[in-house]
Design a protein around this motif. Structure first.
Motif, PDB file in Angstrom:
ATOM      1  N   ASN A 136      85.876   3.599  39.535  1.00  0.00           N
ATOM      2  CA  ASN A 136      85.258   4.889  39.815  1.00  0.00           C
ATOM      3  C   ASN A 136      86.131   5.789  40.680  1.00  0.00           C
ATOM      4  O   ASN A 136      85.684   6.848  41.123  1.00  0.00           O
ATOM      5  CB  ASN A 136      83.897   4.691  40.504  1.00  0.00           C
ATOM      6  CG  ASN A 136      82.915   5.797  40.157  1.00  0.00           C
ATOM      7  OD1 ASN A 136      82.990   6.394  39.081  1.00  0.00           O
ATOM      8  ND2 ASN A 136      82.001   6.087  41.058  1.00  0.00           N
ATOM      9  N   ALA A 169      69.347   4.103  35.822  1.00  0.00           N
ATOM     10  CA  ALA A 169      70.667   3.526  35.570  1.00  0.00           C
ATOM     11  C   ALA A 169      70.621   2.551  34.393  1.00  0.00           C
ATOM     12  O   ALA A 169      71.527   2.522  33.550  1.00  0.00           O
ATOM     13  CB  ALA A 169      71.172   2.833  36.831  1.00  0.00           C
ATOM     14  N   ALA A 198      71.241   9.694  36.040  1.00  0.00           N
ATOM     15  CA  ALA A 198      72.359   8.751  36.100  1.00  0.00           C
ATOM     16  C   ALA A 198      73.219   8.947  34.867  1.00  0.00           C
ATOM     17  O   ALA A 198      72.705   9.221  33.774  1.00  0.00           O
ATOM     18  CB  ALA A 198      71.854   7.309  36.176  1.00  0.00           C
ATOM     19  N   CYS A 200      77.305   7.770  33.070  1.00  0.00           N
ATOM     20  CA  CYS A 200      78.655   7.192  33.067  1.00  0.00           C
ATOM     21  C   CYS A 200      79.488   7.934  32.024  1.00  0.00           C
ATOM     22  O   CYS A 200      78.950   8.631  31.153  1.00  0.00           O
ATOM     23  CB  CYS A 200      78.627   5.707  32.695  1.00  0.00           C
ATOM     24  SG  CYS A 200      77.631   4.651  33.767  1.00  0.00           S
ATOM     25  N   CYS A 209      79.267   0.275  32.467  1.00  0.00           N
ATOM     26  CA  CYS A 209      78.491   1.387  33.013  1.00  0.00           C
ATOM     27  C   CYS A 209      77.505   0.892  34.066  1.00  0.00           C
ATOM     28  O   CYS A 209      77.439   1.435  35.174  1.00  0.00           O
ATOM     29  CB  CYS A 209      77.759   2.113  31.885  1.00  0.00           C
ATOM     30  SG  CYS A 209      76.638   3.422  32.446  1.00  0.00           S
ATOM     31  N   ARG A 210      76.742  -0.153  33.732  1.00  0.00           N
ATOM     32  CA  ARG A 210      75.731  -0.639  34.682  1.00  0.00           C
ATOM     33  C   ARG A 210      76.401  -1.222  35.923  1.00  0.00           C
ATOM     34  O   ARG A 210      75.884  -1.080  37.040  1.00  0.00           O
ATOM     35  CB  ARG A 210      74.849  -1.702  34.020  1.00  0.00           C
ATOM     36  CG  ARG A 210      73.604  -2.040  34.861  1.00  0.00           C
ATOM     37  CD  ARG A 210      72.762  -0.792  35.075  1.00  0.00           C
ATOM     38  NE  ARG A 210      71.577  -1.026  35.891  1.00  0.00           N
ATOM     39  CZ  ARG A 210      71.510  -0.867  37.222  1.00  0.00           C
ATOM     40  NH1 ARG A 210      72.593  -0.504  37.886  1.00  0.00           N
ATOM     41  NH2 ARG A 210      70.388  -1.060  37.866  1.00  0.00           N
ATOM     42  N   LEU A 213      77.427   1.749  38.107  1.00  0.00           N
ATOM     43  CA  LEU A 213      76.262   2.325  38.775  1.00  0.00           C
ATOM     44  C   LEU A 213      75.715   1.391  39.852  1.00  0.00           C
ATOM     45  O   LEU A 213      75.302   1.842  40.930  1.00  0.00           O
ATOM     46  CB  LEU A 213      75.174   2.650  37.747  1.00  0.00           C
ATOM     47  CG  LEU A 213      75.459   3.856  36.845  1.00  0.00           C
ATOM     48  CD1 LEU A 213      74.470   3.907  35.683  1.00  0.00           C
ATOM     49  CD2 LEU A 213      75.398   5.160  37.646  1.00  0.00           C
ATOM     50  N   CYS A 237      81.093   7.137  37.077  1.00  0.00           N
ATOM     51  CA  CYS A 237      79.627   7.095  37.065  1.00  0.00           C
ATOM     52  C   CYS A 237      79.074   7.841  38.269  1.00  0.00           C
ATOM     53  O   CYS A 237      79.740   7.952  39.312  1.00  0.00           O
ATOM     54  CB  CYS A 237      79.115   5.648  37.052  1.00  0.00           C
ATOM     55  SG  CYS A 237      79.510   4.683  38.534  1.00  0.00           S
ATOM     56  N   SER A 238      77.843   8.370  38.112  1.00  0.00           N
ATOM     57  CA  SER A 238      77.203   9.165  39.158  1.00  0.00           C
ATOM     58  C   SER A 238      75.689   8.987  39.067  1.00  0.00           C
ATOM     59  O   SER A 238      75.157   8.638  38.008  1.00  0.00           O
ATOM     60  CB  SER A 238      77.528  10.662  38.993  1.00  0.00           C
ATOM     61  OG  SER A 238      78.916  10.906  38.972  1.00  0.00           O
ATOM     62  N   TYR A 239      75.007   9.240  40.175  1.00  0.00           N
ATOM     63  CA  TYR A 239      73.540   9.320  40.135  1.00  0.00           C
ATOM     64  C   TYR A 239      73.069  10.341  41.164  1.00  0.00           C
ATOM     65  O   TYR A 239      73.802  10.710  42.088  1.00  0.00           O
ATOM     66  CB  TYR A 239      72.885   7.956  40.396  1.00  0.00           C
ATOM     67  CG  TYR A 239      72.948   7.496  41.844  1.00  0.00           C
ATOM     68  CD1 TYR A 239      71.968   7.870  42.772  1.00  0.00           C
ATOM     69  CD2 TYR A 239      73.979   6.678  42.283  1.00  0.00           C
ATOM     70  CE1 TYR A 239      72.038   7.455  44.092  1.00  0.00           C
ATOM     71  CE2 TYR A 239      74.045   6.253  43.592  1.00  0.00           C
ATOM     72  CZ  TYR A 239      73.075   6.650  44.499  1.00  0.00           C
ATOM     73  OH  TYR A 239      73.146   6.256  45.808  1.00  0.00           O
TER      74      TYR A 239
END
Length: 667
Positions: A136, A169, A198, A200, A209-210, A213, A237-239
């Motif tokens: 990331n 996520a 959420a 990716c 991806c998971r 996150l 990835c972002s949330y």
């Protein structure tokens, strides 16, 4: 001013300020890299230009609104990644990325790596080949916190947010080919809904991806406990979660009030509603599309409660209150969203500064004191506490808030937030650890820290910041109070221009302004401004030239002469430098001896030459800042011969009034 009248005046000012905060202040958020820099007109810059031309189109034409690219060969190879949010359409995506390439090269000028985040899109480029990794890129990530705490059942709220973010996520990783999901959960009467997002990059596998996150969600307890909103933005990835809706498509995850994950709602394609693309003070609207704006409840209540308070005060004074007749804010609701993200509670700032302890005071000026503080997430801040009942201070606050929030550049100090509570007027800035340039440059011992390499870097950085203000930003800003005390130095001695209280905003076609209220610092003011009140970008260039000569000589200029009319080299730096220039004794005779001998004679000579060109009597003879940056960056650019500087050979000029700090006002 009577105290009651003073408080009413402050409250009215607060209401006005809340309504003029620009939408663009929340974004963009840039993270400038540490992998080196490149020079103007280099191969690396040419490769960046290729990416800027191709990547927005490639991403916006992709079904996933995502694209990567690699251009050039090592050591000038550039890798880049562009991603638009899952509820953004292709038109808004393209516009956002075009803006991103322009803005990030201003904000992170000449950095080989840089990231920039907007609501609809993110962009990252680097000289490191990061595309083969699912990392990331922590050095390019950013976390943002809503400093307001939840007041009702915080433990249950935290559990609900954790469940919602994790469920969102999961859906993004395992149920969406675009690796995107939006969520919603019910909470209570104070905050009826909590919203989440959420995402990716689509090239990651579901497990990648998971995992990405999970890594950033694990930091939630240390970052966002009890907070009504927070976001972590990364390259891969972002949330984000908020108590006010920020989504532009139907949710794909719905949680019951208990916080247990319910059955996800059917996946739906993003609608054609187009979010605003904001950045650096710009609002880009796309023809033929509809802009949906959600009014954040809390921000609206802040304004309305302020007006209600005014009515209560005026009622007790038995006077009519026009605000009571129409408590709805008159300004457009598009300005309200950013208020929520910028307002900081007074309790938070009191805790951060030790209740404005004297030991945390960084300095004090004509409009109040500045204190160092530390926020709950560990970020260090500088809090400018304006003195109460100062009419000029109110003007400063409105000016700085309206201007600085729109300006984003690595050589400008960043505005973090504002507090208008309990008769306090506080501006919160990023903390710059080495304080102001004058505190080092004019200190007999500390200025030894400034070798020639650092001094040249400071001169170049100030020039880049001024070029952005004058020519490259969407606004055109004349600072009007450039001086060494308004140049802050970060931990690496990089300069940041600060204090925009006296700045003036010009239209694109405007070249100068005139005032009969001359305000500034004696010694740095251009002759046309001091004598006629005429100011322009060229008056800032004059101030820059004075600073260049101060940085080279280590001597402070105030433009005065001895009482018998003779020029004093210790005070009149322009005359001091000019006389040695014409005698051919530069730089040996004028360079600061504390700088040591490790400097390039030709580089010092060139800086002195540029400084003299900037302090010419006639504004037309002074270069614009883009020319100054080019002169500093290239030995091949020829420089014309300067004439004698402004004020040379004149008798002493006595201002009508001056303060001990050197600030000067003429009515």
């Amino acid at each position: 001013m009577p105290q009651a009248h003073c408080y009413l005046h402050l409250a009215l000012t607060a209401a006005a300020i809340l309504l003029v905060v620009p939408l663009a202040a929340a974004y963009p958020w840039q993270v400038c890299g540490t992998t080196g820099s490149f020079t103007a007109n280099s191969t690396y810059q040419a490769n960046l230009a290729v990416l800027a031309a191709a990547l927005p189109t490639n991403a916006s034409s992709s079904p996933d609104l995502f694209a990567t690219a690699v251009v050039g060969a090592v050591p000038d190879q550039v890798s880049a990644l562009a991603l638009c949010r899952g509820d953004t359409n292709a038109t808004a995506c393209s516009a956002c990325l075009v803006t991103a390439f322009m803005d990030v090269q201003n904000m992170c000028a000449y950095d080989r790596s840089a990231a920039i985040y907007y609501d609809p899109c993110i962009l990252y480029y680097s000289n490191l080949h990061f595309l083969s990794s699912d990392d990331n890129v922590p050095a390019a990530s950013t976390d943002r916190i809503n400093l307001r705490n939840v007041t009702s059942e915080p433990a249950r709220f935290n559990r609900l947010v954790g469940a919602l973010v994790n469920a969102t996520a999961d859906y993004a990783a395992y149920n969406s080919t675009r690796r995107y999901a939006a969520g919603e959960a019910s909470f209570d009467q104070e905050y009826p809904k909590v919203y989440s997002w959420a995402q990716c990059t689509p090239d990651l596998t579901p497990a990648q991806c998971r995992g990405c996150l999970a890594g950033i969600i694990a930091r939630m307890p240390s970052l966002f406990t009890d907070r009504v909103g927070g976001r972590f933005l990364g390259i891969r990835c972002s949330y984000r979660y908020e108590v006010n809706s920020f989504l532009h498509s139907p949710v794909t995850v719905q949680l019951a009030e208990s916080g247990s994950a319910g059955a996800p709602a059917p996946a739906m394609e993003p609608t054609t509603v187009t979010p605003a693309v904001t950045g650096g003070g710009r609002n880009h609207s796309v023809p033929g599309t509809v802009l949906a704006i959600v009014l954040p409840t809390i921000a609206a209540l802040l304004v309305i409660n302020l007006l209600v308070w005014l009515c209560f005060w005026r009622t007790r004074r038995s006077q009519p209150c026009l605000a009571c007749q129409n408590p709805t804010p008159a300004a457009g609701t598009e300005n309200i969203e950013i208020i929520e993200s910028m307002i900081i509670d007074i309790s938070t700032l009191r805790a951060a500064t030790g209740d404005f302890a004297e030991s945390n005071k960084l300095g004090e000026g004509g409009f109040g004191a500045v204190y160092k503080g530390t926020l709950p997430d560990g970020d260090e801040i500088a809090v400018k506490r304006l003195s109460r009942c100062s009419a000029q201070g109110v003007g400063e606050l409105k000016n700085e808030l309206a201007l600085v929030a729109k300006l984003q550049h690595k050589n400008l100090v960043s505005l973090v937030g504002v507090c208008l509570e309990r008769q306090e007027r506080l501006l919160v800035y990023e903390f710059v650890p080495n304080r102001s340039l004058d505190q080092i440059l004019f200190d007999g011992e500390r200025r030894e820290q400034l070798d020639w390499a650092k001094r040249w870097s400071i001169i170049h950085g100030i020039a880049r910041g001024l070029q952005y203000l004058h020519e490259d930003s969407q606004l055109r800003v004349v600072h009007r109070d450039l001086k060494t005390s308004n140049i802050l130095l970060d931990m690496n001695m990089n300069p940041k221009i600060s204090d925009f209280g006296l700045a003036r905003l010009f239209g694109r076609d405007q070249t100068q302004g005139v005032t009969n209220h001359v305000v500034g610092t004696y010694g740095y003011m251009a002759p046309e401004y001091l004598t006629r009140g005429s100011y322009s970008v060229k008056s800032d260039v004059f101030s820059f030239g004075v600073m260049v000569l101060e940085i080279v000589t280590g001597k402070k200029h105030n433009g005065r002469h001895d009482d018998d009319g003779r020029r004093s080299p210790a005070q009149d730096i322009l005359s001091f430098v000019w006389e040695h220039w014409t005698a051919g004794a530069v730089p040996e005779a004028i360079v600061d001896p504390r700088m040591g001998t490790g400097f390039s004679r030709s580089d010092v000579l060139r800086c002195v030459h540029i400084g003299l060109l900037c302090v010419q009597e006639d504004p037309a003879d002074r270069p614009v800042m883009s020319s100054v940056v080019m002169m500093l960056g290239s030995d091949t650019v020829s420089l014309r011969n300067p004439s004698s500087p402004a004020f040379y050979g004149r008798n002493r000029i006595s201002p009508t009034s001056s303060t001990s700090s050197g600030e000067y006002t003429a009515g």
